[in-house]
Design an enzyme around this catalytic site. Sequence first.
Site, PDB file in Angstrom:
ATOM      1  NE  ARG A  15      85.712  67.918  10.901  1.00 35.92           N
ATOM      2  CZ  ARG A  15      85.789  66.698  10.594  1.00 35.92           C
ATOM      3  NH1 ARG A  15      85.250  66.457   9.501  1.00 35.92           N
ATOM      4  NH2 ARG A  15      86.498  65.811  11.303  1.00 35.92           N
ATOM      5  CG  HIS A  72      80.151  66.017  11.368  1.00 36.87           C
ATOM      6  ND1 HIS A  72      80.769  64.874  10.818  1.00 36.87           N
ATOM      7  CD2 HIS A  72      80.575  67.034  10.466  1.00 36.87           C
ATOM      8  CE1 HIS A  72      81.700  65.394   9.826  1.00 36.87           C
ATOM      9  NE2 HIS A  72      81.599  66.589   9.530  1.00 36.87           N
ATOM     10  CB  CYS A 101      78.521  58.958  10.154  1.00 36.44           C
ATOM     11  SG  CYS A 101      78.545  59.878  11.544  1.00 36.44           S
ATOM     12  CG  ASP A 145      79.075  94.963  64.859  1.00 36.54           C
ATOM     13  OD1 ASP A 145      78.647  96.005  63.953  1.00 36.54           O
ATOM     14  OD2 ASP A 145      79.954  94.512  64.834  1.00 36.54           O
TER      15      ASP A 145
HETATM   16  N1  ARG Z   1      86.481  60.600   9.960  1.00 40.65           N
HETATM   17  C1  ARG Z   1      85.231  61.373   9.636  1.00 40.65           C
HETATM   18  C2  ARG Z   1      85.437  62.485   9.605  1.00 40.65           C
HETATM   19  O1  ARG Z   1      86.096  62.946  10.468  1.00 40.65           O
HETATM   20  C3  ARG Z   1      83.909  60.878  10.071  1.00 40.65           C
HETATM   21  C4  ARG Z   1      82.542  61.512   9.607  1.00 40.65           C
HETATM   22  C5  ARG Z   1      81.529  61.269  10.435  1.00 40.65           C
HETATM   23  N2  ARG Z   1      80.245  61.512   9.883  1.00 40.65           N
HETATM   24  C6  ARG Z   1      79.479  62.159  10.424  1.00 40.65           C
HETATM   25  N3  ARG Z   1      78.450  62.509   9.534  1.00 40.65           N
HETATM   26  N4  ARG Z   1      79.508  62.414  11.359  1.00 40.65           N
HETATM   27  O2  ARG Z   1      85.003  63.369   8.704  1.00 40.65           O
END
Ligand code: ARG
Length: 701
Positions: A139, A168, A264, A603
Amino acid sequence: MAESIRILMCPPDHYDVDYVINPWMEGNIHKSSRDRAVEQWQKLHHVLKDVAVVDLVNPQKGWPDMVFTANAGLVLGDNVVLSRFFHEERQGEEPHFKQWFEDNGFTVYELDEDLPFEGAGDALLDREGRWLWAGYGFRSELDSHPYLAKWLDIEVLSLHLIDERFYHLDTCFCPLTGGYLLYYPGAFDSYSNHLIEMRVPVEKRITIEEADAVNFACNAVNVNQTIVMNKASDRLKESLQEVGFNIIETPLTEFLKAGGAAKCLTLRITEPVLEDVHANTPIESRILRMEGHLLDAGIMNTALDLVVDNGGSFKVLNFNLGIERQSTSVADVRVSAPSHQLMEEISRQLIDLGAVAPPQEVCDVKIETVTKAGVAPDDFYVTTIYPTEVRVNGEWSRVQEQRMDAAIVVRETNGQTTASCKILRDLAIGDRVVVDVDGIRTARKTESREQRTTQEFSFMGAGVSSERRVELVVEQIAWELRQIRDRGGKVVVTAGPVVIHTGGAQHLSSLMRNGYVQALLGGNAIAVHDIEQALMGTSLGVDMQKGVPVRGGHRHHLKVINTVRRCGSIAQAVEQGVLPKGVMYECVKNNIPFCLAGSIRDDGPLPDTEMDLIKAQAEYARLLEGTDMILMLSTMLHSIGVGNMTPAGVKMVCVDINPAVVTKLSDRGSVESVGVVTDVGLFLSLLVNQLEKLTSPYQLS
Ligand code: ARG
């Protein structure tokens, strides 16, 4: 209750799984229950209110993932770096979060629109406040990390995420009070694991298994000694309790369907700034230029994959696409890496692919002097098979004696610069060796579309070599062998004993008799079994006519060795009429030089076998000089040795029944290699057959 800790949450009024942007969401569209989600969220809210102050941001219709406030931004002190969502599906959350931060007195920093960064989901402060761990790979972009360092004035340690389930950083990594760290090592590349291990002492590292990881055990909210999470195994709970933590499990299964859990759903908005902590980031960037048939030959793909696989990231600054089929393309690529060491590694690999510094940045090579014989300076440039040039005093000069796995030694005599490859053990004190990656360029002969088609036609490495395909390749090789012989060229054969076991001896003998082979390279075994077959009709004790082991056959090769030793040498065995046929016989009769490099078995060896491997290697290299084509017949080790001694441009035909060997040997990334996955005896018989067709009306005997 710790008054000073504040957490931001967003009620799940509009929560749902509406789209798929991570693997957890797959198959879960509209499968979560809003009621259950609300209930689970409220429980979490309730639990957290006991340990912190919880602020709420207004949920917005149409932005179902807004519940995941960890992705709002990254807070440190009064500053916040706002998220730039990677997926369009979440970009609409940005202005709402921005508004909230502004309303609450934060100074908001915003990245360029095309530089993704997903806030505290991908950036986690060490709980002692000493540095920031920042994730990238899915991401957030590595290039966003230097901004975090600058704006928040903190050291940033970049971690490369490699498992898409843990897209993440907060899904697999959780810094805890007291310098502890809860994490799932499998989610990171080896460089990142190493970095973690360097920063966090072993007694503070709590690693979890995959079973806990997929329950989002690392996606935990830690406030002082309390850890709140969806679910943990008994073992994990025990290890956390042992070091003084109190675990609260609260089910968040409805949110797991969207790929999130406790952490999250929260954003810690009180993150104190430490006085003596300041910006620092080891991230390096440089611009490299790629030129050639970048698309046709797949070089661009290879290059960009290589950057990412090594934990770097890139931005293509410009790409001048060659319009005509025969024209080449040019691309300038900005490459970033999380450390100097990785930057050097990536640069080396790109240089091997033909990358150069853009004109304004070209500089001379860096040179260090050898201080211990046979030992190169630490960061010496390791050569490849490709033609290489080095820049000394502003002039490019071509490296001589190009080969793989050597160092480049630069000499300057009377204002004349020469550079040549030297293997490590030959380095002498005072030799000036090229180090690092500046001022080096390699010429990759990049194939145009036409050349690629022929290569694909002949390349069998994919392992799906149908018999007809083998025949086609053999036809082509026969034709080339014929050309080379007729113009007085040179073909070298490396062969293993399998050539004899599979009945190839008579065919190889025929090639030799007919002038298709100019040198033979092997080890003790090919000669032993060839002579065994010539004298006793067996190879490794197996009857070559009937294909069954002969009683007492395991002694045959010893008798043969003994016989040749009595004669004094293979040549003398031939002269004395003891050895009447076979591959070694043909070598002697047709004056084909051979080198048998060593034996690990006690050998033998045959009197001709060179047991001093350094001498044998030198002899191999001598026999390989000026070769046009090398036939590598079922001997991985000798073939690898030979391949390393040979510069690009020499055609190699590698035959082995094991596709892995063929791929390994013919994967020189150049047009000249052909791999054939087949029985070597069969290959040789087809080849001789084909040559006969070409040769007729004269017959190959
Ligand atoms: N559906 C969200 C995404 O894919 C979930 C986010 C989860 N957040 C996190 N901090 N891991 O972005």
